[in-house]
Design a protein around this motif. Sequence first.
Motif, mmCIF file in Angstrom:
data_model
loop_
_atom_site.group_PDB
_atom_site.id
_atom_site.type_symbol
_atom_site.label_atom_id
_atom_site.label_comp_id
_atom_site.label_asym_id
_atom_site.label_seq_id
_atom_site.Cartn_x
_atom_site.Cartn_y
_atom_site.Cartn_z
ATOM 1 N N ASN C 154 0.793 -1.224 0.000
ATOM 2 C CA ASN C 154 0.000 0.000 0.000
ATOM 3 C C ASN C 154 0.829 1.280 0.000
ATOM 4 O O ASN C 154 0.294 2.360 -0.254
ATOM 5 C CB ASN C 154 -0.976 -0.002 1.191
ATOM 6 C CG ASN C 154 -0.259 -0.226 2.512
ATOM 7 O OD1 ASN C 154 0.594 0.563 2.895
ATOM 8 N ND2 ASN C 154 -0.603 -1.293 3.225
ATOM 9 N N HIS C 155 2.127 1.177 0.278
ATOM 10 C CA HIS C 155 2.929 2.403 0.338
ATOM 11 C C HIS C 155 4.375 2.081 -0.009
ATOM 12 O O HIS C 155 4.892 1.037 0.398
ATOM 13 C CB HIS C 155 2.849 3.003 1.747
ATOM 14 C CG HIS C 155 3.480 4.358 1.878
ATOM 15 N ND1 HIS C 155 3.085 5.442 1.120
ATOM 16 C CD2 HIS C 155 4.472 4.816 2.678
ATOM 17 C CE1 HIS C 155 3.809 6.509 1.458
ATOM 18 N NE2 HIS C 155 4.659 6.146 2.396
ATOM 19 N N SER C 244 0.334 4.408 -2.654
ATOM 20 C CA SER C 244 0.859 5.774 -2.558
ATOM 21 C C SER C 244 2.366 5.699 -2.449
ATOM 22 O O SER C 244 2.921 4.750 -1.897
ATOM 23 C CB SER C 244 0.269 6.496 -1.345
ATOM 24 O OG SER C 244 0.775 5.945 -0.144
ATOM 25 N N ALA D 211 -3.069 9.072 2.626
ATOM 26 C CA ALA D 211 -3.515 7.802 2.038
ATOM 27 C C ALA D 211 -4.059 6.872 3.103
ATOM 28 O O ALA D 211 -3.647 6.913 4.260
ATOM 29 C CB ALA D 211 -2.356 7.133 1.299
ATOM 30 N N PRO D 213 -4.324 2.996 3.772
ATOM 31 C CA PRO D 213 -3.933 1.651 3.327
ATOM 32 C C PRO D 213 -5.124 0.698 3.329
ATOM 33 O O PRO D 213 -5.175 -0.221 2.516
ATOM 34 C CB PRO D 213 -2.876 1.231 4.341
ATOM 35 C CG PRO D 213 -3.042 2.139 5.502
ATOM 36 C CD PRO D 213 -3.619 3.403 4.987
ATOM 37 N N TYR D 214 -6.073 0.945 4.238
ATOM 38 C CA TYR D 214 -7.236 0.063 4.328
ATOM 39 C C TYR D 214 -8.490 0.932 4.301
ATOM 40 O O TYR D 214 -8.668 1.789 5.173
ATOM 41 C CB TYR D 214 -7.186 -0.761 5.609
ATOM 42 C CG TYR D 214 -5.820 -1.373 5.844
ATOM 43 C CD1 TYR D 214 -5.254 -2.237 4.888
ATOM 44 C CD2 TYR D 214 -5.069 -1.065 6.968
ATOM 45 C CE1 TYR D 214 -3.987 -2.763 5.073
ATOM 46 C CE2 TYR D 214 -3.806 -1.594 7.166
ATOM 47 C CZ TYR D 214 -3.269 -2.436 6.214
ATOM 48 O OH TYR D 214 -2.009 -2.945 6.388
ATOM 49 N N ILE D 232 -1.470 7.224 6.518
ATOM 50 C CA ILE D 232 -0.209 7.572 5.841
ATOM 51 C C ILE D 232 -0.263 9.028 5.362
ATOM 52 O O ILE D 232 -1.253 9.452 4.773
ATOM 53 C CB ILE D 232 0.034 6.665 4.614
ATOM 54 C CG1 ILE D 232 0.049 5.189 5.037
ATOM 55 C CG2 ILE D 232 1.324 7.039 3.896
ATOM 56 C CD1 ILE D 232 0.139 4.212 3.872
#
Lengths: 373, 373, 373, 373
Positions: C154-155, C244, D211, D213-214, D232
């Motif tokens: 996710n990052h 991201s 952001a 993530p989930y 994030i």
Amino acid sequence: MKALGIGLIGTGYMGKCHALAWNNVSTVFGDVARPRLVHLAEANGELAVARAKEFGFAKATANWRDLLADPEVDVISVTTPNQFHAEMAIAALEAGKHVWCEKPMATDLGDAERMLAAQRASGKVAVMGYNYIQNPVMRHIRSLIDEGAIGTVNHVRIEMDEDFMADPQALFYWKSEASSGYGALDDFAVHPLSLLWSLFGHVEAVIASLAKPYADRPTKEGGRRAVENHDIASVLMRLPGGISGVLMANRSAWGRKGRIALQIYGSTGSILYDQERMNEFQLYKTDGRATEQGFSTILTAPHHKPYDRFVPAPGHGLGFNDLKVIECRELMAAIAGKPSRAIDFVDGLRIEKSVHAMARSHREQRWVEVGAG
Amino acid sequence: MKALGIGLIGTGYMGKCHALAWNNVSTVFGDVARPRLVHLAEANGELAVARAKEFGFAKATANWRDLLADPEVDVISVTTPNQFHAEMAIAALEAGKHVWCEKPMATDLGDAERMLAAQRASGKVAVMGYNYIQNPVMRHIRSLIDEGAIGTVNHVRIEMDEDFMADPQALFYWKSEASSGYGALDDFAVHPLSLLWSLFGHVEAVIASLAKPYADRPTKEGGRRAVENHDIASVLMRLPGGISGVLMANRSAWGRKGRIALQIYGSTGSILYDQERMNEFQLYKTDGRATEQGFSTILTAPHHKPYDRFVPAPGHGLGFNDLKVIECRELMAAIAGKPSRAIDFVDGLRIEKSVHAMARSHREQRWVEVGAG
Amino acid sequence: MKALGIGLIGTGYMGKCHALAWNNVSTVFGDVARPRLVHLAEANGELAVARAKEFGFAKATANWRDLLADPEVDVISVTTPNQFHAEMAIAALEAGKHVWCEKPMATDLGDAERMLAAQRASGKVAVMGYNYIQNPVMRHIRSLIDEGAIGTVNHVRIEMDEDFMADPQALFYWKSEASSGYGALDDFAVHPLSLLWSLFGHVEAVIASLAKPYADRPTKEGGRRAVENHDIASVLMRLPGGISGVLMANRSAWGRKGRIALQIYGSTGSILYDQERMNEFQLYKTDGRATEQGFSTILTAPHHKPYDRFVPAPGHGLGFNDLKVIECRELMAAIAGKPSRAIDFVDGLRIEKSVHAMARSHREQRWVEVGAG
Amino acid sequence: MKALGIGLIGTGYMGKCHALAWNNVSTVFGDVARPRLVHLAEANGELAVARAKEFGFAKATANWRDLLADPEVDVISVTTPNQFHAEMAIAALEAGKHVWCEKPMATDLGDAERMLAAQRASGKVAVMGYNYIQNPVMRHIRSLIDEGAIGTVNHVRIEMDEDFMADPQALFYWKSEASSGYGALDDFAVHPLSLLWSLFGHVEAVIASLAKPYADRPTKEGGRRAVENHDIASVLMRLPGGISGVLMANRSAWGRKGRIALQIYGSTGSILYDQERMNEFQLYKTDGRATEQGFSTILTAPHHKPYDRFVPAPGHGLGFNDLKVIECRELMAAIAGKPSRAIDFVDGLRIEKSVHAMARSHREQRWVEVGAG
């Protein structure tokens, strides 16, 4: 539980460290009665008064024997220079006080034996100040070994290095005199021995090679004086269970500040640790897929007890002084008759016998059994 | 300069490594004539033909003695198993060829002595394959020591550890037979000894403790067989100039893959190195302000010769095979009668005598002078 | 398989690197026919002859167009300065040669598009020199991500830093001219973009902030000249799958030599990598017991393909030049019509469009979709 | 100097941390009068009594307003959940008490402004709990920058990462509610901002990308609930003096426990720091010979003030709680009218405005000047 009354002898490096421990132990752990800071002894009377205020002690004295006579004092912290440990600890025990004594026990093996005899006669608790074994990391390593996480341990290397004797231009001072002890063996080897004991038990046999990086040092009078002990010690060892080991100590190792580096090799994995990064250790395990095997760097966290008593968040870090708080908690447990992870005078004496065996093995250029010490 | 004609015996791990070196040396260095890859020998005739094509050799043979008779061959690389080194190297020298022989010289000290005698009789160049000393890092460390960057060196520790013998469930194989040698001493100790030699000269006296992490191992027949040599060696050493040292080798050290960790302590600084991170080293110096003193991690760069011959940009990294290219260049320099940083049969023999002295010191539980070996 | 005939244009940093790759690829991999080194072009005719001898090329020329006309040449390595890439690559493709072109494609997006058109018209293979993606570490990271070892990513953060522009006292030279490109974006950002592509696909949208650490620099005439491009680039990104990201590039970062530091965060673990320690990576996984979770440092080994083709022992290390050998193998696979992990002109063009989108996003202070570039 | 009377509200993570600081500050520093631990407030009355005993407070109450009325209380530590900070701090200031308030000031910018107004009206001291700036390492880095040790700083990167929100299977709880704040920006960004402030001053302009993530998380009822804020944050920044910067925060970064990683690039050197190894930092300087330039890892030591107040030996390490003792000392200095390195409500408010500017920049997809916030 009635609160313990505390007496403290000495206000230097370790005196302050003990004072912080006594001040913090109940706040940190919560399950022990807050100690009463009763009486502080310091040879310099004015300093005694000042430090008592700073440290929170009710009374101050220039005469440490006043603590023996103080009925409010239940435990005495002995943090004075090494040559005073035996006299003070024995007197404290004879006066019916528990004793928390900084390492080493004494500068002489006979004194150390008398200390143990005094403790046995008194029935009181006596604990040595080997704080490195109290690191949650070390406790966790012990539990990993116990549960077989790295299989059967077969080889160990431990190094303790600092650089306070590394400068050949530094003036000769008492640490280079034979009367101060063997050098690196006394200053350092006892700490690795305490860690090894906490993990595996006492060393069984040794052969050492001691070295002088500098044969002599300048004196303040402008001359030079021969160095009388050894700044470097290298020791081959046999440990319980057939573990082979190497112990290295160097107090003239430029760049090393508080290094105690431990390598533990087992039949299914390995563990690494370095006191200069005291909030982490490294673990290699052979389960799982080979393509992802590597040393894991594990940061201490609340699940590594008793880190949780200091900080509830992982990876935030304990400091050197925190280890003394844990040691203090172990001492209080022992006094309360509970299980305690501390080095008492029995184990403390054995550690010092190990050091003497190392020195003899160097002199006689042969392996020496520690039990025969 | 006429191009050298190359013969290669063996196409395994080191055979391929030599082939790459011979292929690369002129491209990398530019100042040596591109070698002619003449003749490749490999016991398996079909494999010999295939590898010759891959490696760029003109001819292939299943009979290594064909290389002796080949007038086009000037140098022979000996990369076969250890027990064949002596016979092949001696034959090659007697046939008037230069020799590039993988370590160790031989499995027997007498053979090694005969190799040296053959080299002396031939007047040809003979170089051992101790490639770790060719790392630009090691060369730079040597120059730092020479110029006094860390003062006078007084203590050294060197560890070589891998884990290919670490699994106690692995089947017994020839590496655990006494006939294969002492174990960790032969497999590993020679490499640290080559590095120590390149920095300080040959070790003078030793006392070793050898250990077996596993007394026996399973056999493929379903039984167990006693291990006949030692996977772990711990050695106290005396080096030239009064340097005290410790050498540790462990081929059953889980998690270690290609570790050769070196600690060098001097009167004004220290140097650290680990082969697992072969493109960097650490330096502690005591000049400058105390508040900023620490170990500097220095990445190799073009100014660390001959890194510049491989890459013009710093920190981009050499690999294991690149060290062999440098060694090849040193061999070619020796053949051309120029100064060369390589281990010849004189120094190679002394390294092997040091290993035998270590083994004896373990058996006899006493210090052994290497010169007396 | 008939051996490929090789032409090489350029003998500098990358020219030598290609020469080594062509010399090594069959020895290392064994499964490709040994290339024939046919023709080397170098503007300096004398140098061309000298380098041809060193590198093992049969012919040398000062006129690179001679390679186009040489029927023995099947593939042409283009390793000249960036402004020549387009002309040479297009001419080579039009002459029916495969092309191995160093990054970037061209200094102008129109040229890059013409290169792609030429490749498509020719039906020949064209591969860009993005060697960092060939590291066995990067390949293994990709396979870990593919198999879900760290869950859903996710990052991502990626940094590329060196210090060759860090000295403000260094004289102004062409790298600070606008005509040389955007600065850090051209020199560096393309490499992180190639790595991100190899793991996740092409970046989708960006907003960049470019910075000049030094507004002007001294000239050799004694004056000062304004710096026309940016040594520092900081970019927020959107990657495929909703990842991201942050991309940072700095060619004036003192102390960084070849840093490409990658952080990849997923729903069940994380991966770290730094090109300055290119033979290792770090993995954090959440399976197993919490008390032993930590980042594992994993050294490359034979099971991380194709490390095994270079060395059969783990942890022994590849070097920068070895990555080019792998890239060469991928090029040969593509030419043979086999699957290949290389960046062709399609992906190369998209990477360069990403860089232009970054530059625009900085000028216009807004997010820019790369597809719209 | 008359001893300060201390009131403490809250006995959780930070309550205990403040209690330790108040207990230790005079023992550690020696130059401040030992505080009197007067009154402890904790909503749970029984817990209040128990904690008062453990922490050494004389009185306990379930009603925090009792502290306002207590004439023995001079300073009040506010360590309750964020939503109570404003009410308590304002009341304490209005009651004429000094305030030591944990970060952030408030959950609402208006409340934070009212807190500053109350402080100004009271003339009392108010200090925020940004303990990371008190690390002797950070102080030393500041002095290095001030003296020009790395020249003019031109670029900064700072990352704060933990993994307490990293598990997508963890149940939705209040930290994912919009009412708890922006997520990573509130939890984390304030700490890097405090460090940047301590080194360079307040951030001037920002553009952030936040952001998730989930997108959603499981609820204990068995359903799923959408996450309302962002775990994030990635932020491009402009700092005073033309420094360009990147701030990254991630509270779902598996494997990170207490990471605050700082990279500072200057015209003649660089500095690196990571809170997970809080007793060391890295320095790269360009003086001296190029062949030995590298990042030095410097362990904290007595010469890095005020480390010396905790331990007289170098490299022995401070812990997280020790930083609070230093912060406490700074608070006491401020109360005594002496120079103090602490974040007051003026700077605290500016930090929170910076966070709000980041959130706005994300919503509006544009750069936002913090001053305009």
